[in-house]
Scaffold this active site. Structure first.
Site, PDB file in Angstrom:
ATOM      1  N   HIS A 186      96.559  44.639  61.334  1.00 23.91           N
ATOM      2  CA  HIS A 186      95.041  44.825  61.160  1.00 23.91           C
ATOM      3  C   HIS A 186      94.738  43.702  59.886  1.00 23.91           C
ATOM      4  O   HIS A 186      95.474  43.543  59.392  1.00 23.91           O
ATOM      5  CB  HIS A 186      94.963  46.375  60.579  1.00 23.91           C
ATOM      6  CG  HIS A 186      93.636  46.669  60.106  1.00 23.91           C
ATOM      7  ND1 HIS A 186      93.082  46.445  58.902  1.00 23.91           N
ATOM      8  CD2 HIS A 186      92.830  47.620  60.881  1.00 23.91           C
ATOM      9  CE1 HIS A 186      91.689  47.037  58.875  1.00 23.91           C
ATOM     10  NE2 HIS A 186      91.733  47.530  59.833  1.00 23.91           N
ATOM     11  N   ASP A 312      86.458  51.509  64.773  1.00 26.09           N
ATOM     12  CA  ASP A 312      86.818  50.933  63.287  1.00 26.09           C
ATOM     13  C   ASP A 312      86.005  52.247  62.557  1.00 26.09           C
ATOM     14  O   ASP A 312      85.309  51.635  61.690  1.00 26.09           O
ATOM     15  CB  ASP A 312      86.191  49.529  63.030  1.00 26.09           C
ATOM     16  CG  ASP A 312      86.958  49.138  62.078  1.00 26.09           C
ATOM     17  OD1 ASP A 312      87.791  49.598  61.504  1.00 26.09           O
ATOM     18  OD2 ASP A 312      86.707  47.858  61.756  1.00 26.09           O
TER      19      ASP A 312
HETATM   20  C1  1DF Z   1      86.082  47.156  56.370  1.00 23.31           C
HETATM   21  C2  1DF Z   1      86.027  46.778  57.602  1.00 23.31           C
HETATM   22  C3  1DF Z   1      87.219  47.674  55.563  1.00 23.31           C
HETATM   23  C4  1DF Z   1      87.368  47.161  58.248  1.00 23.31           C
HETATM   24  C5  1DF Z   1      88.478  48.169  56.439  1.00 23.31           C
HETATM   25  O1  1DF Z   1      89.542  48.563  55.792  1.00 23.31           O
HETATM   26  C6  1DF Z   1      88.214  47.832  57.797  1.00 23.31           C
HETATM   27  C7  1DF Z   1      84.864  46.684  55.539  1.00 23.31           C
HETATM   28  C8  1DF Z   1      89.617  48.703  54.336  1.00 23.31           C
HETATM   29  O2  1DF Z   1      83.981  47.058  55.919  1.00 23.31           O
HETATM   30  O3  1DF Z   1      84.911  46.414  54.484  1.00 23.31           O
HETATM   31  O4  1DF Z   1      89.622  48.132  58.410  1.00 23.31           O
HETATM   32  N1  1DF Z   1      87.577  46.723  59.815  1.00 23.31           N
HETATM   33  O5  1DF Z   1      88.571  46.780  60.211  1.00 23.31           O
HETATM   34  O6  1DF Z   1      86.509  45.937  60.128  1.00 23.31           O
HETATM   35 MN    MN Z   2      89.575  48.517  60.550  1.00 28.58          MN
END
Ligand code: 1DF
Ligand code: MN
Length: 349
Positions: A186, A312
């Site tokens: 991730h 997500d």
């Molecule tokens: C964000 C996006 C943050 C995802 C995440 O984990 C995350 C974000 C802190 O929008 O800042 O898992 N993502 O997977 O796109």
């Molecule tokens: Mn994510």
């Protein structure tokens, strides 16, 4: 939403990159942010916002990410998601020192398993691990899979600037391969050595920096020869592969030239082309990228059996995207693979 809907539809919708967090983890993030000893601009920009801001985006995120019962199930129902694969949110335990990270991974995995026991038809999960202690991480994957019923592990890309192509981490891959479970890589924010040019315009996180950092991580793994050493190892990437499927032909061309000219001790000959590993050792989820042209391209290039749905949640909770993905130009059989069967195969659900 009832079981009936899924029967009429012909498939269940399984979302495969859904974030959760404990109050304890968020508190420990706040402690790190308040101190000076952990100086990581990516972590500060991400969790300085989500853990402390009073904006609706942050307060709503904090509420939703910690709920593992009514609210989350209601949100899943509203979006038409039958089952969520839960991953401890990024950067998980990877920002702490090794002893704390190892202990926190264990206690969080125990909590996740208890949550899944409460809602066994709605939730499944991946184990959090602490790569800071590779042998403990390997043991935790084994415990989480064998004793807790978790379906693999999530690693939030680099761990304090270190990447898993370093052989010191390979006990983790040996354990995953032996247990026949995937590792979900991730995203994380770029580490200090990479992040500076992203910061002035807030491009370091999900908008683009995550993909640069995590795509780089996947390429480092491939070029290091990790898949020649562990040929059955399976890695899952979110966000449609962090851009890599778009790059296949150029990566193959350039890698062959680098190897032929022996330009680096770190880029030695591989048994296969980089694109072969991307097709045979990786799965792709659509997290945050529910856009038909991109999804269709990745299905065509990487294989219909290698692309899975993810939302997500709660970072990108867009209930309507499910309706759009239902209309992908796919046969009923392929649509069922996309939403349900591929995830059942990869994660043994
Ligand atoms: C964000 C996006 C943050 C995802 C995440 O984990 C995350 C974000 C802190 O929008 O800042 O898992 N993502 O997977 O796109
Ligand atoms: Mn994510």
């Amino acid at each position: 939403m009832s079981q009936n809907d899924a029967v009429q539809r012909g498939y269940q919708r399984i979302a495969t990159e859904e974030a959760w967090a404990t109050p304890e983890l968020i508190q420990r993030y706040r402690d790190l942010l308040a101190g000076t000893e952990f100086d990581d601009p990516g972590f500060r920009n991400l969790w300085g916002f989500f853990a402390t801001s009073d904006t609706p985006r942050a307060t709503d995120l904090r509420d939703r990410i910690q709920d593992l019962d009514e609210r989350r199930l209601a949100d899943m129902d509203a979006a038409g998601i039958d089952m969520a694969l839960l991953l401890l949110t990024a950067p998980g335990v990877q920002v702490f020192d090794a002893p704390e990270a190892v202990a926190l991974a264990r206690s969080t995995n125990d909590l996740l398993a208890a949550t899944i026991r409460r809602h066994p038809t709605r939730f499944a999960g991946l184990a959090a691990v602490a790569p800071q202690d590779p042998r403990a991480a390997a043991r935790e994957i084994e415990r989480a899979v064998r004793q807790l019923g978790l379906k693999g592990a999530v690693i939030n890309s680099h761990t304090q600037g270190e990447y898993l192509d370093d052989e010191k981490f390979w006990d983790i891959f040996a354990a995953a391969e032996a247990l026949d479970v995937p590792i979900y890589i991730h995203p994380n924010s770029p580490p200090p050595a990479m992040i500076q040019p992203f910061l002035p315009r807030c491009l370091d996180a999900a908008i683009f920096g995550f993909a640069c950092e995590t795509g780089l991580h996947a390429l480092r793994l491939i070029v290091s020869g990790v898949f020649d050493r562990f040929p059955k190892l399976q890695i899952v990437l979110g966000h449609l592969g962090e851009g890599l499927p778009f790059w296949l032909s150029r990566i193959d061309f350039m890698h062959a030239g680098i190897v032929r000219s022996n330009r680096s001790p770190g880029a030695q000959p591989l048994r296969k082309k980089p694109s072969d590993y991307l097709r045979e050792n990786f799965y792709y989820t659509t997290s945050g990228m529910a856009w038909e042209p991109s999804v269709t391209f990745v299905q065509q290039q990487m294989g219909i059996e290698r692309v899975m749905y993810a939302m997500d949640y709660p970072y990108q909770y867009v209930p309507e995207e499910v309706t759009q993905m239902d209309r992908l130009p796919l046969s009923p059989e392929h649509l069922k693979m996309f939403y349900e069967s591929n995830a059942r195969t990869v994660f043994k659900l």
